[in-house]
Design a protein around this motif. Sequence first.
Motif, PDB file in Angstrom:
ATOM      1  N   ILE A 175       0.839  -1.186   0.000  1.00  0.00           N
ATOM      2  CA  ILE A 175       0.000   0.000   0.000  1.00  0.00           C
ATOM      3  C   ILE A 175       0.881   1.246   0.000  1.00  0.00           C
ATOM      4  CG2 ILE A 175      -1.690   1.313   1.336  1.00  0.00           C
ATOM      5  CD1 ILE A 175      -2.888  -1.365   2.195  1.00  0.00           C
ATOM      6  N   ALA A 176       1.933   1.213   0.773  1.00  0.00           N
ATOM      7  CA  ALA A 176       2.818   2.380   0.832  1.00  0.00           C
ATOM      8  C   ALA A 176       3.423   2.665  -0.537  1.00  0.00           C
ATOM      9  CB  ALA A 176       3.920   2.156   1.866  1.00  0.00           C
ATOM     10  N   GLU A 177       3.813   1.620  -1.262  1.00  0.00           N
ATOM     11  CA  GLU A 177       4.405   1.806  -2.588  1.00  0.00           C
ATOM     12  C   GLU A 177       3.384   2.409  -3.564  1.00  0.00           C
ATOM     13  OE1 GLU A 177       7.350   2.050  -5.277  1.00  0.00           O
ATOM     14  OE2 GLU A 177       7.588   1.405  -3.204  1.00  0.00           O
ATOM     15  N   LEU A 178       2.145   1.947  -3.494  1.00  0.00           N
ATOM     16  CA  LEU A 178       1.097   2.494  -4.356  1.00  0.00           C
ATOM     17  C   LEU A 178       0.826   3.959  -4.012  1.00  0.00           C
ATOM     18  CD1 LEU A 178      -0.903   2.009  -6.612  1.00  0.00           C
ATOM     19  CD2 LEU A 178      -2.512   1.141  -4.913  1.00  0.00           C
ATOM     20  N   MET A 179       0.793   4.281  -2.729  1.00  0.00           N
ATOM     21  CA  MET A 179       0.573   5.668  -2.322  1.00  0.00           C
ATOM     22  C   MET A 179       1.744   6.547  -2.780  1.00  0.00           C
ATOM     23  SD  MET A 179      -2.389   5.840  -0.888  1.00  0.00           S
ATOM     24  CE  MET A 179      -2.377   7.349   0.042  1.00  0.00           C
ATOM     25  N   ALA A 180       2.959   6.030  -2.693  1.00  0.00           N
ATOM     26  CA  ALA A 180       4.124   6.799  -3.147  1.00  0.00           C
ATOM     27  C   ALA A 180       4.053   7.034  -4.652  1.00  0.00           C
ATOM     28  CB  ALA A 180       5.411   6.062  -2.778  1.00  0.00           C
ATOM     29  N   SER A 181       3.674   6.006  -5.410  1.00  0.00           N
ATOM     30  CA  SER A 181       3.541   6.153  -6.864  1.00  0.00           C
ATOM     31  C   SER A 181       2.453   7.154  -7.207  1.00  0.00           C
ATOM     32  CB  SER A 181       3.223   4.803  -7.510  1.00  0.00           C
ATOM     33  OG  SER A 181       4.307   3.921  -7.362  1.00  0.00           O
ATOM     34  N   THR A 182       1.365   7.132  -6.468  1.00  0.00           N
ATOM     35  CA  THR A 182       0.270   8.071  -6.692  1.00  0.00           C
ATOM     36  C   THR A 182       0.730   9.503  -6.454  1.00  0.00           C
ATOM     37  OG1 THR A 182      -1.335   6.410  -6.015  1.00  0.00           O
ATOM     38  CG2 THR A 182      -2.078   8.676  -5.992  1.00  0.00           C
ATOM     39  N   ALA A 183       1.493   9.704  -5.395  1.00  0.00           N
ATOM     40  CA  ALA A 183       1.994  11.053  -5.099  1.00  0.00           C
ATOM     41  C   ALA A 183       2.920  11.545  -6.210  1.00  0.00           C
ATOM     42  CB  ALA A 183       2.725  11.054  -3.759  1.00  0.00           C
ATOM     43  N   VAL A 184       3.766  10.675  -6.725  1.00  0.00           N
ATOM     44  CA  VAL A 184       4.679  11.051  -7.813  1.00  0.00           C
ATOM     45  C   VAL A 184       3.887  11.395  -9.067  1.00  0.00           C
ATOM     46  CG1 VAL A 184       6.455  10.188  -9.389  1.00  0.00           C
ATOM     47  CG2 VAL A 184       6.670   9.787  -6.937  1.00  0.00           C
ATOM     48  N   THR A 231       4.920  -4.373 -11.118  1.00  0.00           N
ATOM     49  CA  THR A 231       4.926  -4.971  -9.790  1.00  0.00           C
ATOM     50  C   THR A 231       3.566  -4.930  -9.102  1.00  0.00           C
ATOM     51  OG1 THR A 231       7.233  -4.270  -9.554  1.00  0.00           O
ATOM     52  CG2 THR A 231       6.099  -4.942  -7.553  1.00  0.00           C
ATOM     53  N   LEU A 232       2.977  -3.744  -9.011  1.00  0.00           N
ATOM     54  CA  LEU A 232       1.759  -3.612  -8.219  1.00  0.00           C
ATOM     55  C   LEU A 232       0.559  -4.294  -8.865  1.00  0.00           C
ATOM     56  CD1 LEU A 232       2.282   0.055  -7.038  1.00  0.00           C
ATOM     57  CD2 LEU A 232       2.716  -2.047  -5.775  1.00  0.00           C
ATOM     58  N   VAL A 233       0.365  -4.102 -10.173  1.00  0.00           N
ATOM     59  CA  VAL A 233      -0.766  -4.743 -10.849  1.00  0.00           C
ATOM     60  C   VAL A 233      -0.637  -6.266 -10.806  1.00  0.00           C
ATOM     61  CG1 VAL A 233      -1.938  -5.044 -13.061  1.00  0.00           C
ATOM     62  CG2 VAL A 233      -1.387  -2.750 -12.251  1.00  0.00           C
ATOM     63  N   PRO A 234       0.550  -6.831 -11.117  1.00  0.00           N
ATOM     64  CA  PRO A 234       0.676  -8.288 -10.983  1.00  0.00           C
ATOM     65  C   PRO A 234       0.440  -8.776  -9.552  1.00  0.00           C
ATOM     66  CG  PRO A 234       2.447  -7.454 -12.348  1.00  0.00           C
ATOM     67  CD  PRO A 234       1.741  -6.264 -11.772  1.00  0.00           C
ATOM     68  N   MET A 235       0.905  -8.002  -8.545  1.00  0.00           N
ATOM     69  CA  MET A 235       0.683  -8.395  -7.163  1.00  0.00           C
ATOM     70  C   MET A 235      -0.814  -8.441  -6.841  1.00  0.00           C
ATOM     71  SD  MET A 235       1.308  -6.414  -3.604  1.00  0.00           S
ATOM     72  CE  MET A 235       0.058  -5.292  -4.176  1.00  0.00           C
ATOM     73  N   LEU A 236      -1.552  -7.451  -7.299  1.00  0.00           N
ATOM     74  CA  LEU A 236      -3.001  -7.446  -7.070  1.00  0.00           C
ATOM     75  C   LEU A 236      -3.669  -8.624  -7.769  1.00  0.00           C
ATOM     76  CD1 LEU A 236      -3.705  -3.629  -7.421  1.00  0.00           C
ATOM     77  CD2 LEU A 236      -3.793  -5.002  -5.327  1.00  0.00           C
ATOM     78  N   HIS A 237      -3.218  -8.941  -8.967  1.00  0.00           N
ATOM     79  CA  HIS A 237      -3.778 -10.080  -9.688  1.00  0.00           C
ATOM     80  C   HIS A 237      -3.484 -11.389  -8.946  1.00  0.00           C
ATOM     81  CE1 HIS A 237      -5.129 -12.611 -12.950  1.00  0.00           C
ATOM     82  NE2 HIS A 237      -3.993 -13.285 -12.832  1.00  0.00           N
ATOM     83  N   ILE A 238      -2.256 -11.557  -8.501  1.00  0.00           N
ATOM     84  CA  ILE A 238      -1.890 -12.767  -7.759  1.00  0.00           C
ATOM     85  C   ILE A 238      -2.717 -12.870  -6.478  1.00  0.00           C
ATOM     86  CG2 ILE A 238      -0.018 -13.859  -6.434  1.00  0.00           C
ATOM     87  CD1 ILE A 238       1.900 -12.615  -8.588  1.00  0.00           C
ATOM     88  N   GLY A 239      -2.858 -11.753  -5.775  1.00  0.00           N
ATOM     89  CA  GLY A 239      -3.663 -11.750  -4.551  1.00  0.00           C
ATOM     90  C   GLY A 239      -5.112 -12.115  -4.816  1.00  0.00           C
ATOM     91  N   SER A 240      -5.677 -11.584  -5.888  1.00  0.00           N
ATOM     92  CA  SER A 240      -7.078 -11.894  -6.196  1.00  0.00           C
ATOM     93  C   SER A 240      -7.237 -13.361  -6.584  1.00  0.00           C
ATOM     94  CB  SER A 240      -7.628 -10.978  -7.289  1.00  0.00           C
ATOM     95  OG  SER A 240      -7.031 -11.258  -8.532  1.00  0.00           O
TER      96      SER A 240
END
Length: 130
Positions: free
Chosen positions: A1-10, A32-41
């Motif tokens: 979540i922190a990485e996604l929030m950091a990317s959003t801020a950038v 990284t983030l999209v594949p991680m969400l897919h794997i989690g789902s």
Amino acid sequence: IAELMASTAVLADERKANESKRRAAIRSIRETLVPMLHIGSRFLWDTGTSFAPYGGTLNLHQRNEAKRKKDIVDKSSEKSQALQLVEDFVKQSTVEIPQHLNCHSRTTDTLGQSTNNTEGQCTIPAEGDI
């Protein structure tokens, strides 16, 4: 979540000097983030079907999803059908979202005035805050 929030801020920072950081944030989200969400789902889907392996479970799920889409999706909206469904899921969730992750929450400033946060005012959590 922190990485996604950091990317959003950038990505929200539109200064020209930030272009290389923006490309890196987009690459991070895509690779990284999209594949991680897919794997989690997929993991959650597989776990759910192992707890409910009864015949007809998939058909029941598909029928309920079709009804949910019919009830929720506004075809005149500019938002995609998928985004509308995700927004409804978040809105209906009973999970409490921490204040520093909730960009649309109400906050109180130092003078005690209540204000609405907007997406650009989200804070980036430290790794230990998640």
